[in-house]
Scaffold this active site. Structure first.
Site, PDB file in Angstrom:
ATOM      1  N   TRP A 168       0.904  -1.207   0.089  1.00  0.00           N
ATOM      2  CA  TRP A 168      -0.197   0.109   0.062  1.00  0.00           C
ATOM      3  C   TRP A 168       0.702   1.392  -0.015  1.00  0.00           C
ATOM      4  O   TRP A 168       0.332   2.346  -0.268  1.00  0.00           O
ATOM      5  CB  TRP A 168      -0.918   0.162   1.060  1.00  0.00           C
ATOM      6  CG  TRP A 168      -0.086  -0.194   2.326  1.00  0.00           C
ATOM      7  CD1 TRP A 168      -0.082  -1.525   3.316  1.00  0.00           C
ATOM      8  CD2 TRP A 168       0.586   0.605   3.184  1.00  0.00           C
ATOM      9  NE1 TRP A 168       0.551  -1.400   4.337  1.00  0.00           N
ATOM     10  CE2 TRP A 168       0.924  -0.242   4.472  1.00  0.00           C
ATOM     11  CE3 TRP A 168       0.934   2.063   3.226  1.00  0.00           C
ATOM     12  CZ2 TRP A 168       1.874   0.565   5.561  1.00  0.00           C
ATOM     13  CZ3 TRP A 168       1.747   2.504   4.166  1.00  0.00           C
ATOM     14  CH2 TRP A 168       2.245   1.835   5.299  1.00  0.00           C
ATOM     15  N   ASN A 169       2.048   1.207   0.309  1.00  0.00           N
ATOM     16  CA  ASN A 169       2.724   2.622   0.411  1.00  0.00           C
ATOM     17  C   ASN A 169       3.287   3.021  -0.877  1.00  0.00           C
ATOM     18  O   ASN A 169       3.254   4.303  -0.911  1.00  0.00           O
ATOM     19  CB  ASN A 169       4.087   2.322   1.484  1.00  0.00           C
ATOM     20  CG  ASN A 169       5.198   1.296   0.733  1.00  0.00           C
ATOM     21  OD1 ASN A 169       4.892   0.602   0.048  1.00  0.00           O
ATOM     22  ND2 ASN A 169       6.175   1.487   1.386  1.00  0.00           N
ATOM     23  N   LYS A 192      -2.385  -8.389  -7.855  1.00  0.00           N
ATOM     24  CA  LYS A 192      -3.231  -8.321  -6.444  1.00  0.00           C
ATOM     25  C   LYS A 192      -2.611  -7.033  -5.666  1.00  0.00           C
ATOM     26  O   LYS A 192      -1.365  -7.276  -5.128  1.00  0.00           O
ATOM     27  CB  LYS A 192      -2.808  -9.684  -6.138  1.00  0.00           C
ATOM     28  CG  LYS A 192      -3.290  -9.732  -4.390  1.00  0.00           C
ATOM     29  CD  LYS A 192      -4.496  -9.207  -3.895  1.00  0.00           C
ATOM     30  CE  LYS A 192      -4.195  -9.117  -2.019  1.00  0.00           C
ATOM     31  NZ  LYS A 192      -4.082  -7.897  -1.671  1.00  0.00           N
ATOM     32  N   ALA A 194      -2.694  -4.068  -2.738  1.00  0.00           N
ATOM     33  CA  ALA A 194      -3.057  -4.126  -1.311  1.00  0.00           C
ATOM     34  C   ALA A 194      -4.481  -3.814  -1.163  1.00  0.00           C
ATOM     35  O   ALA A 194      -4.878  -2.878  -1.783  1.00  0.00           O
ATOM     36  CB  ALA A 194      -2.118  -3.107  -0.544  1.00  0.00           C
ATOM     37  N   GLY A 245       6.532  -6.245  -0.498  1.00  0.00           N
ATOM     38  CA  GLY A 245       5.958  -6.159   0.995  1.00  0.00           C
ATOM     39  C   GLY A 245       6.865  -6.585   2.100  1.00  0.00           C
ATOM     40  O   GLY A 245       8.023  -6.411   1.908  1.00  0.00           O
ATOM     41  N   SER A 246       6.001  -6.766   2.994  1.00  0.00           N
ATOM     42  CA  SER A 246       6.935  -7.204   4.020  1.00  0.00           C
ATOM     43  C   SER A 246       7.553  -8.554   4.025  1.00  0.00           C
ATOM     44  O   SER A 246       7.431  -9.533   3.289  1.00  0.00           O
ATOM     45  CB  SER A 246       5.814  -7.344   5.508  1.00  0.00           C
ATOM     46  OG  SER A 246       5.310  -8.414   5.200  1.00  0.00           O
ATOM     47  N   GLU A 267      10.833  -8.089  -3.094  1.00  0.00           N
ATOM     48  CA  GLU A 267      11.289  -6.723  -2.761  1.00  0.00           C
ATOM     49  C   GLU A 267      10.552  -6.502  -1.235  1.00  0.00           C
ATOM     50  O   GLU A 267       9.331  -6.389  -1.202  1.00  0.00           O
ATOM     51  CB  GLU A 267      10.895  -5.575  -3.789  1.00  0.00           C
ATOM     52  CG  GLU A 267      11.459  -5.600  -5.078  1.00  0.00           C
ATOM     53  CD  GLU A 267      12.712  -5.192  -5.341  1.00  0.00           C
ATOM     54  OE1 GLU A 267      13.265  -4.900  -4.208  1.00  0.00           O
ATOM     55  OE2 GLU A 267      13.462  -5.742  -6.080  1.00  0.00           O
ATOM     56  N   LEU A 268      11.542  -6.640  -0.330  1.00  0.00           N
ATOM     57  CA  LEU A 268      11.077  -6.799   1.011  1.00  0.00           C
ATOM     58  C   LEU A 268      11.271  -5.692   1.856  1.00  0.00           C
ATOM     59  O   LEU A 268      11.665  -4.484   1.303  1.00  0.00           O
ATOM     60  CB  LEU A 268      11.489  -8.059   1.522  1.00  0.00           C
ATOM     61  CG  LEU A 268      11.205  -9.385   0.875  1.00  0.00           C
ATOM     62  CD1 LEU A 268      11.677 -10.568   1.165  1.00  0.00           C
ATOM     63  CD2 LEU A 268       9.666  -9.479   0.580  1.00  0.00           C
ATOM     64  N   CYS A 301      10.217   1.883   2.313  1.00  0.00           N
ATOM     65  CA  CYS A 301      11.313   0.913   2.606  1.00  0.00           C
ATOM     66  C   CYS A 301      12.712   1.394   2.445  1.00  0.00           C
ATOM     67  O   CYS A 301      13.603   0.874   3.023  1.00  0.00           O
ATOM     68  CB  CYS A 301      11.067  -0.337   1.502  1.00  0.00           C
ATOM     69  SG  CYS A 301      11.052   0.321  -0.105  1.00  0.00           S
ATOM     70  N   GLU A 398      12.010  -2.406  11.174  1.00  0.00           N
ATOM     71  CA  GLU A 398      11.620  -1.605  10.119  1.00  0.00           C
ATOM     72  C   GLU A 398      10.638  -0.744  10.790  1.00  0.00           C
ATOM     73  O   GLU A 398       9.467  -0.829  10.874  1.00  0.00           O
ATOM     74  CB  GLU A 398      11.115  -2.223   8.931  1.00  0.00           C
ATOM     75  CG  GLU A 398      10.670  -1.211   7.896  1.00  0.00           C
ATOM     76  CD  GLU A 398      10.077  -1.921   6.601  1.00  0.00           C
ATOM     77  OE1 GLU A 398       9.417  -2.979   6.634  1.00  0.00           O
ATOM     78  OE2 GLU A 398      10.478  -1.587   5.339  1.00  0.00           O
TER      79      GLU A 398
HETATM   80  P1  NAP Z   1       2.309  -6.913   3.506  1.00  0.00           P
HETATM   81  O1  NAP Z   1       1.516  -6.757   4.665  1.00  0.00           O
HETATM   82  O2  NAP Z   1       3.513  -7.867   3.364  1.00  0.00           O
HETATM   83  O3  NAP Z   1       1.335  -6.740   2.197  1.00  0.00           O
HETATM   84  C1  NAP Z   1       1.880  -6.913   1.035  1.00  0.00           C
HETATM   85  C2  NAP Z   1       0.869  -7.547   0.056  1.00  0.00           C
HETATM   86  O4  NAP Z   1       0.706  -8.962   0.673  1.00  0.00           O
HETATM   87  C3  NAP Z   1      -0.612  -6.994   0.137  1.00  0.00           C
HETATM   88  O5  NAP Z   1      -1.167  -7.251  -1.251  1.00  0.00           O
HETATM   89  C4  NAP Z   1      -1.143  -7.868   0.994  1.00  0.00           C
HETATM   90  O6  NAP Z   1      -2.460  -8.079   0.998  1.00  0.00           O
HETATM   91  C5  NAP Z   1      -0.485  -9.196   0.732  1.00  0.00           C
HETATM   92  N1  NAP Z   1      -0.791  -9.863   1.992  1.00  0.00           N
HETATM   93  C6  NAP Z   1      -0.806  -9.669   3.251  1.00  0.00           C
HETATM   94  N2  NAP Z   1      -0.763 -10.662   4.156  1.00  0.00           N
HETATM   95  C7  NAP Z   1      -0.747 -11.808   3.191  1.00  0.00           C
HETATM   96  C8  NAP Z   1      -1.019 -12.952   3.488  1.00  0.00           C
HETATM   97  N3  NAP Z   1      -0.998 -13.461   4.930  1.00  0.00           N
HETATM   98  N4  NAP Z   1      -0.732 -14.162   2.628  1.00  0.00           N
HETATM   99  C9  NAP Z   1      -0.689 -13.540   1.326  1.00  0.00           C
HETATM  100  N5  NAP Z   1      -0.727 -12.082   1.041  1.00  0.00           N
HETATM  101  C10 NAP Z   1      -0.653 -11.341   1.895  1.00  0.00           C
HETATM  102  O7  NAP Z   1       3.290  -5.365   3.176  1.00  0.00           O
HETATM  103  P2  NAP Z   1       2.668  -4.076   3.660  1.00  0.00           P
HETATM  104  O8  NAP Z   1       2.305  -3.680   4.823  1.00  0.00           O
HETATM  105  O9  NAP Z   1       1.697  -3.696   2.461  1.00  0.00           O
HETATM  106  O10 NAP Z   1       3.865  -3.234   2.916  1.00  0.00           O
HETATM  107  C11 NAP Z   1       4.768  -2.742   3.812  1.00  0.00           C
HETATM  108  C12 NAP Z   1       6.247  -3.484   3.553  1.00  0.00           C
HETATM  109  O11 NAP Z   1       6.429  -3.191   2.130  1.00  0.00           O
HETATM  110  C13 NAP Z   1       7.157  -2.960   4.180  1.00  0.00           C
HETATM  111  O12 NAP Z   1       7.931  -4.066   4.817  1.00  0.00           O
HETATM  112  C14 NAP Z   1       8.250  -2.255   3.077  1.00  0.00           C
HETATM  113  O13 NAP Z   1       9.369  -2.154   3.266  1.00  0.00           O
HETATM  114  C15 NAP Z   1       7.838  -3.204   1.852  1.00  0.00           C
HETATM  115  N6  NAP Z   1       8.255  -2.626   0.815  1.00  0.00           N
HETATM  116  C16 NAP Z   1       9.372  -2.818   0.024  1.00  0.00           C
HETATM  117  C17 NAP Z   1       9.664  -2.222  -1.206  1.00  0.00           C
HETATM  118  C18 NAP Z   1      10.828  -2.843  -1.918  1.00  0.00           C
HETATM  119  O14 NAP Z   1      10.961  -2.277  -3.101  1.00  0.00           O
HETATM  120  N7  NAP Z   1      11.674  -3.454  -1.043  1.00  0.00           N
HETATM  121  C19 NAP Z   1       8.830  -1.310  -1.642  1.00  0.00           C
HETATM  122  C20 NAP Z   1       7.744  -0.813  -0.838  1.00  0.00           C
HETATM  123  C21 NAP Z   1       7.524  -1.653   0.174  1.00  0.00           C
HETATM  124  P3  NAP Z   1      -3.826  -7.114   1.766  1.00  0.00           P
HETATM  125  O15 NAP Z   1      -3.290  -5.741   1.805  1.00  0.00           O
HETATM  126  O16 NAP Z   1      -4.940  -7.321   0.957  1.00  0.00           O
HETATM  127  O17 NAP Z   1      -3.655  -7.580   2.988  1.00  0.00           O
END
Ligand code: NAP
Length: 501
Positions: A168-169, A192, A194, A245-246, A267-268, A301, A398
């Protein structure tokens, strides 16, 4: 007013858009807007008001999307690189034409400032242009032959259907950074987005449709994240999975993808060190550190998570940092003078509060900001802490919030060890002048991206990605195709070549 997909929505969102058709609430599968069995509310983090609803697709509908993308792949991959590039450029142009609407939509669902959102639309579009151009240069190679009378070489082939799961960020750019590479090389995609920020993704689908991207090539599915992600990662027809994502969810998806030996790029999370060298001007460094810390309200991130400062410069740096930080205005992202928008939700505010409380309990010093975040919905006012130690959440995790922590250091080897003392390895910042110290840090830091004397480091030409538990693979740059293609080697023997290779 144009008819919308669902009757339920908040009219306020439409007053922000010149083109109300960009606000879509249904999923986009095989060139059609489709509904599931139920709806999920999406709220504005600035006031927690419902903006609209997305549809929650059933598992059978995700399977349909996979089938559609698989069928579309058979045709899309056969088109010439020029043809695919032309489609992508049209999509790019439509995104740029609708920049203001897309940015406003993003502010409403994500909360960032309008300037940040405009920047993200430009950043996201730049990947589409880049990969449209790169599509024409996806060269193979000729290999000097070690086998008599044979020609050897490689070609690059698109891998197939790619599942793109995004956070979502950065609701728009994290999609285009993946989709542009995948589509340009000849893959089809299922996005898919966020749950907090689906409307930016659906607007991209609306514009892809207007750009004439064929049915089944670009799909967006919404609904239950664990079910959708499991369906995509366990499917044999999905050949690549790209996740941003995370680290927690990334590991889960890697495990789910193991049975089909899927090509995964990840990309975590990050825990970026910001290292000020002894010869650096503290005021200049503090200004840069504030920029690196507070963009996207700290929910980035790449955000500077741990700020390392030479012990004898600590106080001067902290004063300069506090002065800059306290100039930042917290408010609704749509207000022109806002620097820091709301955090994404109440859970994020609670985590921010916990980070500050944990640090203070363990001996940190509050240098600026309120220790009790003003209870103003999801708005969190910036905080500066010092005396940070490795046992604190602010150091270890983080942060993803506007809380900054300063860590004093004495020697260069010590700061390298401390900066690397994390499971993350995404980005690091170094500010200073001594080229030997800079080079020592550049080589010693276990991070995928090291930015020296610059906060801005990302963009379409650079390989974006992390080491250690920050991820696998790279996005953007000429390396971006690697995640969506296979290298096919050929040996053409029996040629009866008289001489040479
Ligand atoms: P997240 O909670 O891991 O969610 C990312 C995606 O995964 C969303 O589409 C989410 O769907 C889905 N998801 C969540 N729980 C899941 C599960 N149990 N099973 C399968 N899919 C699931 O991350 P976030 O809070 O949206 O984003 C923040 C994170 O992204 C931070 O850690 C940040 O560092 C990282 N990030 C990394 C980069 C990079 O380039 N390295 C760039 C941007 C962000 P729902 O939203 O529908 O739950």
């Amino acid at each position: 007013m144009a008819a919308l997909d669902l009757h339920k929505h908040n009219d306020a969102i439409l007053t922000q858009l010149k083109d109300s058709r960009l606000f879509r609430q249904l999923a986009y599968v095989n060139g059609k807007w489709v509904a599931g069995q139920s709806d999920i509310a999406v709220t504005n983090p600035a006031d927690d008001e419902v903006l609209g609803y997305i549809t929650s697709l059933e598992k059978s509908q995700i399977d349909n999307a996979i089938d559609a993308a698989d069928t579309a792949f058979r045709h899309w991959k056969t088109l010439s690189a020029d043809h695919r590039a032309a489609g992508l450029m049209l999509w790019h142009d439509k995104i740029k034409e609708n920049r203001e609407d897309l940015a406003r939509l993003m502010v409403l669902e994500q909360g960032k400032t309008l300037d940040e959102a405009r920047g993200e639309i430009d950043y996201g579009a730049s990947f589409i242009r880049w990969f449209a151009e790169e599509a024409r240069r996806a060269y193979g190679e000729t290999i000097p032959s070690h086998i008599p009378n044979a020609q050897l070489g490689t070609i690059r082939e698109p891998i197939g259907v790619a599942a793109l799961i995004t956070p979502w960020n950065f609701p728009s750019a994290m999609i285009t950074r993946k989709a542009a590479a995948a589509l340009a090389i000849g893959c089809t995609v299922i996005v898919k987005p966020a749950g907090e920020t689906p409307f930016s993704a659906l607007a991209l689908a609306e514009l892809a449709e207007r750009a004439g991207i064929p049915a089944g090539v670009f799909n967006v599915v919404t609904g239950d994240a664990p079910m959708i992600s499991a369906t995509l990662s366990c499917s044999d027809k999905v050949k690549a999975l790209s996740f941003t994502g995370s680290t927690r969810v990334g590991k889960l998806l890697l495990r789910q993808s193991a049975d089909t030996v899927k090509k995964c790029s990840m990309e975590l999370g990050g825990n970026a060190p910001f290292i000020v060298l002894p010869d650096m001007d503290t005021t200049e460094a503090a200004k840069a550190a504030v920029d690196a810390k507070f963009q996207t309200s700290g929910q980035d991130c790449l955000a500077a998570n741990r700020i390392f400062v030479p012990r004898d410069k600590h106080d001067a740096f902290a004063d300069a940092f506090a002065t800059e930080m306290l100039k930042l205005r917290v408010g609704n992202g749509l207000d022109a003078d806002t620097d820091i928008g709301p955090l994404i939700n109440a859970q994020a505010v609670n985590k921010a509060r916990k980070i500050v409380e944990d640090a203070l309990e363990k001996g940190a010093k509050l240098l600026a900001g309120s220790p009790q975040p003003v209870s103003d919905g999801n708005f969190f006012y910036p905080v500066l802490l010092s005396n940070i130690t490795p046992d604190m959440m602010v150091y270890r995790e983080e942060n993803f919030c506007p809380v900054a922590g300063i860590v004093p250091y004495d020697t260069i080897p010590e700061v390298i060890t401390a900066a690397n003392d994390t499971e993350y390895g995404l980005a690091a910042y170094v500010y200073g002048h001594d080229i030997r110290q800079i080079w020592t840090l550049m080589r010693g830091l276990e991070f995928g991206m090291v930015s020296i004397n610059s906060v801005k480091m990302t963009g379409h030409p650079i390989p974006f990605g992390g080491m250690k538990q920050s991820g696998l693979g790279r996005e953007g740059s000429r390396h971006g195709f690697d995640e969506y293609s296979e290298i096919k080697y050929y040996c053409l023997g029996g040629l009866n070549i008289a001489s040479g290779n």
